[in-house]
Design a protein around this motif. Sequence first.
Motif, PDB file in Angstrom:
ATOM      1  N   SER A   2       0.818  -1.100   0.339  1.00 45.22           N
ATOM      2  CA  SER A   2       0.060  -0.383  -0.049  1.00 45.22           C
ATOM      3  C   SER A   2       1.522   1.622   0.009  1.00 45.22           C
ATOM      4  O   SER A   2       2.082   0.861   0.185  1.00 45.22           O
ATOM      5  CB  SER A   2      -0.736   0.163   1.300  1.00 45.22           C
ATOM      6  OG  SER A   2      -0.118  -0.108   2.703  1.00 45.22           O
ATOM      7  N   SER A   3       0.371   3.057  -0.914  1.00 44.86           N
ATOM      8  CA  SER A   3       0.935   3.796   0.044  1.00 44.86           C
ATOM      9  C   SER A   3       0.425   4.739   0.359  1.00 44.86           C
ATOM     10  O   SER A   3      -1.165   4.487   0.364  1.00 44.86           O
ATOM     11  CB  SER A   3       1.918   4.426  -1.413  1.00 44.86           C
ATOM     12  OG  SER A   3       0.630   3.657  -2.318  1.00 44.86           O
ATOM     13  N   TRP A   4       0.566   5.485   0.318  1.00 38.37           N
ATOM     14  CA  TRP A   4       0.252   7.179   0.997  1.00 38.37           C
ATOM     15  C   TRP A   4      -0.278   8.197   0.108  1.00 38.37           C
ATOM     16  O   TRP A   4       0.498   8.412  -1.131  1.00 38.37           O
ATOM     17  CB  TRP A   4       0.214   7.736   2.112  1.00 38.37           C
ATOM     18  CG  TRP A   4       0.819   6.597   3.127  1.00 38.37           C
ATOM     19  CD1 TRP A   4       1.924   5.845   3.395  1.00 38.37           C
ATOM     20  CD2 TRP A   4      -0.158   6.461   3.993  1.00 38.37           C
ATOM     21  NE1 TRP A   4       2.131   5.127   4.679  1.00 38.37           N
ATOM     22  CE2 TRP A   4       0.765   5.727   5.165  1.00 38.37           C
ATOM     23  CE3 TRP A   4      -1.522   6.397   4.341  1.00 38.37           C
ATOM     24  CZ2 TRP A   4      -0.213   4.757   6.502  1.00 38.37           C
ATOM     25  CZ3 TRP A   4      -2.106   6.166   5.921  1.00 38.37           C
ATOM     26  CH2 TRP A   4      -1.440   5.016   6.712  1.00 38.37           C
ATOM     27  N   GLN A   5      -1.548   9.184   0.341  1.00 39.58           N
ATOM     28  CA  GLN A   5      -2.126   9.961  -0.667  1.00 39.58           C
ATOM     29  C   GLN A   5      -2.206  10.631   0.342  1.00 39.58           C
ATOM     30  O   GLN A   5      -2.520  10.872   1.481  1.00 39.58           O
ATOM     31  CB  GLN A   5      -3.378   9.851  -1.128  1.00 39.58           C
ATOM     32  CG  GLN A   5      -3.363   8.713  -2.504  1.00 39.58           C
ATOM     33  CD  GLN A   5      -5.209   8.751  -3.194  1.00 39.58           C
ATOM     34  OE1 GLN A   5      -6.536   9.170  -1.854  1.00 39.58           O
ATOM     35  NE2 GLN A   5      -5.429   8.631  -3.928  1.00 39.58           N
ATOM     36  N   TYR A   6      -1.416  11.909  -0.106  1.00 39.95           N
ATOM     37  CA  TYR A   6      -1.618  13.550   1.403  1.00 39.95           C
ATOM     38  C   TYR A   6      -3.092  14.372   0.148  1.00 39.95           C
ATOM     39  O   TYR A   6      -2.808  14.505  -0.845  1.00 39.95           O
ATOM     40  CB  TYR A   6      -0.383  13.897   1.223  1.00 39.95           C
ATOM     41  CG  TYR A   6       0.103  12.349   2.069  1.00 39.95           C
ATOM     42  CD1 TYR A   6       0.913  12.744   2.787  1.00 39.95           C
ATOM     43  CD2 TYR A   6       1.227  12.041   1.319  1.00 39.95           C
ATOM     44  CE1 TYR A   6       1.476  12.130   4.542  1.00 39.95           C
ATOM     45  CE2 TYR A   6       1.954  10.820   1.315  1.00 39.95           C
ATOM     46  CZ  TYR A   6       1.867  11.304   3.621  1.00 39.95           C
ATOM     47  OH  TYR A   6       2.423  10.694   4.033  1.00 39.95           O
ATOM     48  N   TRP A  56      -9.546  10.468   5.692  1.00 38.36           N
ATOM     49  CA  TRP A  56      -8.162  11.670   5.857  1.00 38.36           C
ATOM     50  C   TRP A  56      -7.975  10.877   7.141  1.00 38.36           C
ATOM     51  O   TRP A  56      -9.350  11.134   7.935  1.00 38.36           O
ATOM     52  CB  TRP A  56      -8.473  12.752   5.251  1.00 38.36           C
ATOM     53  CG  TRP A  56      -8.766  12.723   3.289  1.00 38.36           C
ATOM     54  CD1 TRP A  56      -9.548  12.833   2.626  1.00 38.36           C
ATOM     55  CD2 TRP A  56      -7.681  12.116   2.407  1.00 38.36           C
ATOM     56  NE1 TRP A  56      -9.748  12.717   1.604  1.00 38.36           N
ATOM     57  CE2 TRP A  56      -8.540  11.948   1.767  1.00 38.36           C
ATOM     58  CE3 TRP A  56      -6.397  12.361   3.007  1.00 38.36           C
ATOM     59  CZ2 TRP A  56      -7.488  12.326  -0.024  1.00 38.36           C
ATOM     60  CZ3 TRP A  56      -5.701  12.372   1.904  1.00 38.36           C
ATOM     61  CH2 TRP A  56      -5.722  12.346   0.484  1.00 38.36           C
ATOM     62  N   LYS A  86      -2.921  12.718   5.462  1.00 39.70           N
ATOM     63  CA  LYS A  86      -2.859  11.352   4.516  1.00 39.70           C
ATOM     64  C   LYS A  86      -4.307  10.197   4.464  1.00 39.70           C
ATOM     65  O   LYS A  86      -4.698  10.340   5.558  1.00 39.70           O
ATOM     66  CB  LYS A  86      -1.602  11.128   4.601  1.00 39.70           C
ATOM     67  CG  LYS A  86      -1.846  10.015   6.552  1.00 39.70           C
ATOM     68  CD  LYS A  86      -0.537   9.063   6.532  1.00 39.70           C
ATOM     69  CE  LYS A  86      -0.582   9.009   8.320  1.00 39.70           C
ATOM     70  NZ  LYS A  86       0.685   8.464   8.646  1.00 39.70           N
ATOM     71  N   ARG A  87      -4.201   9.379   3.960  1.00 41.32           N
ATOM     72  CA  ARG A  87      -4.682   8.178   3.520  1.00 41.32           C
ATOM     73  C   ARG A  87      -4.046   7.424   3.150  1.00 41.32           C
ATOM     74  O   ARG A  87      -3.512   7.391   2.012  1.00 41.32           O
ATOM     75  CB  ARG A  87      -6.642   8.569   3.057  1.00 41.32           C
ATOM     76  CG  ARG A  87      -6.912   8.723   1.948  1.00 41.32           C
ATOM     77  CD  ARG A  87      -8.154   8.947   1.225  1.00 41.32           C
ATOM     78  NE  ARG A  87      -7.976   8.893  -0.159  1.00 41.32           N
ATOM     79  CZ  ARG A  87      -9.207   9.839  -0.456  1.00 41.32           C
ATOM     80  NH1 ARG A  87     -10.159   9.522   0.329  1.00 41.32           N
ATOM     81  NH2 ARG A  87      -9.324   9.935  -1.801  1.00 41.32           N
ATOM     82  N   ARG A  88      -4.499   5.951   3.414  1.00 40.38           N
ATOM     83  CA  ARG A  88      -3.475   4.828   2.610  1.00 40.38           C
ATOM     84  C   ARG A  88      -4.423   4.830   1.520  1.00 40.38           C
ATOM     85  O   ARG A  88      -5.877   4.502   1.662  1.00 40.38           O
ATOM     86  CB  ARG A  88      -3.753   3.358   3.621  1.00 40.38           C
ATOM     87  CG  ARG A  88      -3.327   2.521   3.554  1.00 40.38           C
ATOM     88  CD  ARG A  88      -3.100   1.564   4.342  1.00 40.38           C
ATOM     89  NE  ARG A  88      -2.524   1.604   5.106  1.00 40.38           N
ATOM     90  CZ  ARG A  88      -0.966   1.093   5.981  1.00 40.38           C
ATOM     91  NH1 ARG A  88      -0.752   1.475   5.215  1.00 40.38           N
ATOM     92  NH2 ARG A  88      -0.806   1.949   7.095  1.00 40.38           N
TER      93      ARG A  88
END
Length: 89
Positions: A2-6, A56, A86-88
């Motif tokens: 997984s990665s993060w969005q900002y 978020w 941030k959110r995964r």
Amino acid sequence: MSSWQYGQLTITLDDRVPEEERTALWHGPGQGIGENLSESNPTVPELLNRLGADGWELVALQEHGEGRHASGYWDAAWSQTIYTFKRRV
């Protein structure tokens, strides 16, 4: 994996411009200029709850301001608060 969005929520208060005293702009992933959330005049807790409901998580807060008398943040003629989320994915 997984990665993060900002994303960032920027709230600006400016009593030098009465017709646009408060603006709230959301800059999320894939949004060029961002989304203006000022029209419905939501409160800060309403905005934070809305973003939390969308997954978020608040991770940082920055405050900036220019005061009339430089006596404190709340006396500012102009202030800006930037909330970073941030959110995964």
